[in-house]
Scaffold this active site. Structure first.
Site, mmCIF file in Angstrom:
data_model
loop_
_atom_site.group_PDB
_atom_site.id
_atom_site.type_symbol
_atom_site.label_atom_id
_atom_site.label_comp_id
_atom_site.label_asym_id
_atom_site.label_seq_id
_atom_site.Cartn_x
_atom_site.Cartn_y
_atom_site.Cartn_z
ATOM 1 N N GLY A 65 119.346 11.043 1.476
ATOM 2 C CA GLY A 65 120.215 10.399 2.236
ATOM 3 C C GLY A 65 120.269 10.866 3.506
ATOM 4 O O GLY A 65 120.095 11.869 3.920
ATOM 5 N N ALA A 66 120.308 9.958 4.311
ATOM 6 C CA ALA A 66 119.936 10.282 5.992
ATOM 7 C C ALA A 66 120.572 11.436 6.606
ATOM 8 O O ALA A 66 119.931 12.327 6.966
ATOM 9 C CB ALA A 66 119.802 8.965 6.734
ATOM 10 N N ARG A 98 109.546 12.271 4.537
ATOM 11 C CA ARG A 98 110.206 10.980 4.397
ATOM 12 C C ARG A 98 110.176 10.106 5.817
ATOM 13 O O ARG A 98 111.054 10.423 6.591
ATOM 14 C CB ARG A 98 111.594 10.892 3.644
ATOM 15 C CG ARG A 98 111.429 11.403 2.281
ATOM 16 C CD ARG A 98 112.575 10.739 1.488
ATOM 17 N NE ARG A 98 112.485 9.483 0.947
ATOM 18 C CZ ARG A 98 113.305 8.701 0.396
ATOM 19 N NH1 ARG A 98 114.430 9.372 0.355
ATOM 20 N NH2 ARG A 98 113.244 7.517 0.079
ATOM 21 N N GLN A 212 120.365 4.755 -7.811
ATOM 22 C CA GLN A 212 121.221 5.676 -6.920
ATOM 23 C C GLN A 212 122.816 5.413 -7.055
ATOM 24 O O GLN A 212 123.607 6.038 -6.914
ATOM 25 C CB GLN A 212 120.658 6.019 -5.622
ATOM 26 C CG GLN A 212 119.575 6.678 -5.439
ATOM 27 C CD GLN A 212 118.376 5.563 -5.228
ATOM 28 O OE1 GLN A 212 118.257 4.333 -5.920
ATOM 29 N NE2 GLN A 212 117.200 5.907 -4.526
ATOM 30 N N ASP A 253 119.018 4.328 6.996
ATOM 31 C CA ASP A 253 118.093 5.328 7.055
ATOM 32 C C ASP A 253 117.504 5.273 8.570
ATOM 33 O O ASP A 253 116.977 6.489 9.190
ATOM 34 C CB ASP A 253 116.986 5.425 6.216
ATOM 35 C CG ASP A 253 117.468 5.768 4.819
ATOM 36 O OD1 ASP A 253 117.174 7.171 4.347
ATOM 37 O OD2 ASP A 253 118.279 5.099 4.062
ATOM 38 N N LYS A 264 118.211 1.321 2.088
ATOM 39 C CA LYS A 264 117.599 1.123 0.764
ATOM 40 C C LYS A 264 117.362 -0.274 0.366
ATOM 41 O O LYS A 264 118.143 -1.326 0.653
ATOM 42 C CB LYS A 264 118.534 1.708 -0.290
ATOM 43 C CG LYS A 264 118.181 1.722 -1.625
ATOM 44 C CD LYS A 264 116.724 2.338 -1.948
ATOM 45 C CE LYS A 264 117.131 3.964 -1.627
ATOM 46 N NZ LYS A 264 115.773 4.806 -1.442
#
Length: 379
Positions: A65-66, A98, A212, A253, A264
């Site tokens: 999660g950002a 990431r 998720q 993100d 996502k």
């Protein structure tokens, strides 16, 4: 290195185990994560004693999660400093764990800058490590505050677009307390609507291939007593066609300077469906997710995940047999296309909601003005 130990939540109350916390046991400081790969079956904490363990946790999506990745990155730099490792080396490894999530590198840079400033002023290793930790804690606190403000701005926008309440909101992936120092981004808006008695239904996309939505968003919705329904990603179209969706709320993100949104994978199709069915498509993210150095959507690096995430199903409760440690659901040797994110162009985004307010219509000029305003507030 990392170690694990389990703690269980009680009843139906929201979990008291935070998504991330700094701890200082006698053997030295550690960063403790709620391992999101084990949810919802178990609430297990993953203990990281160095930055390399945190990099592994980030890549495996134990922490994700950002906004939370930004916080984790900052704490990772502080952990490296406190443990006597090379801070710059740790920062490079953390920031690259990431590539799409810009918050990760933002958090790393903030703690790294605080460490460098302390060293430049003649501070010793302990003082410099303390400065990095203070920067991480400050970012953690700021994100919690930003989450509350995003929820308020997002709910106000929903009420403006959909007067009368009774909102039926479709969301994708997970954007709650598991990705934030507070109660999240898009999920926090839905939660605010729920608490105000204005949420009729939260539609939860499964979010293939790692589920998720099914594993994490449904988990958070259930614990908060929200009215929610889980659906497969490819059922969203029929839901729109039936007139059952009033708004789509997602996180992000990375948001490019032109307003293109990386989120996502599966978010872009929802935006197309929303536009066709005249449903608001709203992105909720902190200002730190806006990256002015990325000019447009084509410039966003999209992370490619391993193919076995598509060709296998994993579960902590089932014996695994596939090459990636999961249960094979495709013939051995099947190639898989597995981008972690897709990019939605700004013309499909109704509004971007941040802690500084909402941008609508979404344009490069409006985003730049928002970011300038945010910097002035910070200064």
């Amino acid at each position: 290195m990392a170690d694990q130990y389990a703690q269980s939540g009680e009843g139906g109350r929201p979990t008291e185990i935070p998504a991330i916390r700094w701890d200082e046991p006698p053997e030295g400081p550690v960063l403790v994560l709620l391992d999101q790969t084990r949810l919802p079956a178990e609430e297990v904490e993953l203990v990281c004693t160095d930055a390399s363990a945190l990099v592994d946790a980030i890549r495996s999506l134990a922490v994700r999660g950002a906004p939370l990745l930004g916080i984790a990155g900052a704490y990772g730099v502080a952990l490296a400093a406190a443990r006597g490792f090379d801070v710059d080396e740790a920062a490079i490894a953390l920031a690259g764990a990431r590539p799409t999530a810009v918050n990760l590198s933002v958090g790393v840079r903030r703690a790294q800058a605080a460490h460098r400033e302390a060293v430049a002023k003649g501070g010793g290793p302990e003082q410099a490590a303390g400065a990095a930790l203070a920067a991480a804690r400050r970012l953690h606190r700021e994100d919690a505050e930003a989450s509350a403000r995003m929820a308020a701005h997002g709910l106000a926008l929903l009420d403006e677009l959909l007067p009368g309440g009774g909102h039926r909101i479709l969301t994708h992936c997970n954007t709650g307390a598991l990705v934030s120092g507070g109660e999240g981004t898009a999920f926090a808006v839905a939660l605010a609507a729920h608490r105000d008695g204005r949420l009729r239904r939260l539609w939860v996309d499964e979010t293939r291939p790692l589920l998720q939505g099914a594993r994490l968003t449904a988990y958070e919705a259930a614990r908060n007593g929200m009215a929610y329904t889980l659906l497969t990603d490819n059922a969203a179209g029929s839901l729109f066609a039936a007139g059952e969706v009033d708004a789509v709320l997602i996180g992000a993100d990375r948001i490019a300077a032109d307003g293109s949104v990386a989120n996502k994978v599966g978010s872009y199709p929802l935006a197309v469906l929303a536009r066709y069915h005249h449903v608001p498509f709203i992105v909720v993210a902190p200002v730190t997710t806006v990256d002015p150095d990325t000019p447009d959507g084509a410039s966003i690096e999209v992370e490619q995940r391993p193919g076995f995430e598509v060709t296998e199903i994993t579960s902590p409760q089932v014996t695994m047999s596939g090459p990636g440690g999961g249960i094979p659901v495709a013939p051995l040797g099947t190639q898989a296309y597995n981008p972690a994110f897709d990019v939605t162009p700004p013309e499909l985004v109704t509004a971007i909601v941040t802690e500084e307010g909402a941008v609508s219509p979404v344009t490069a000029e409006a985003l730049a003005e928002l970011c300038d305003r945010s910097r002035q507030v910070t200064i």
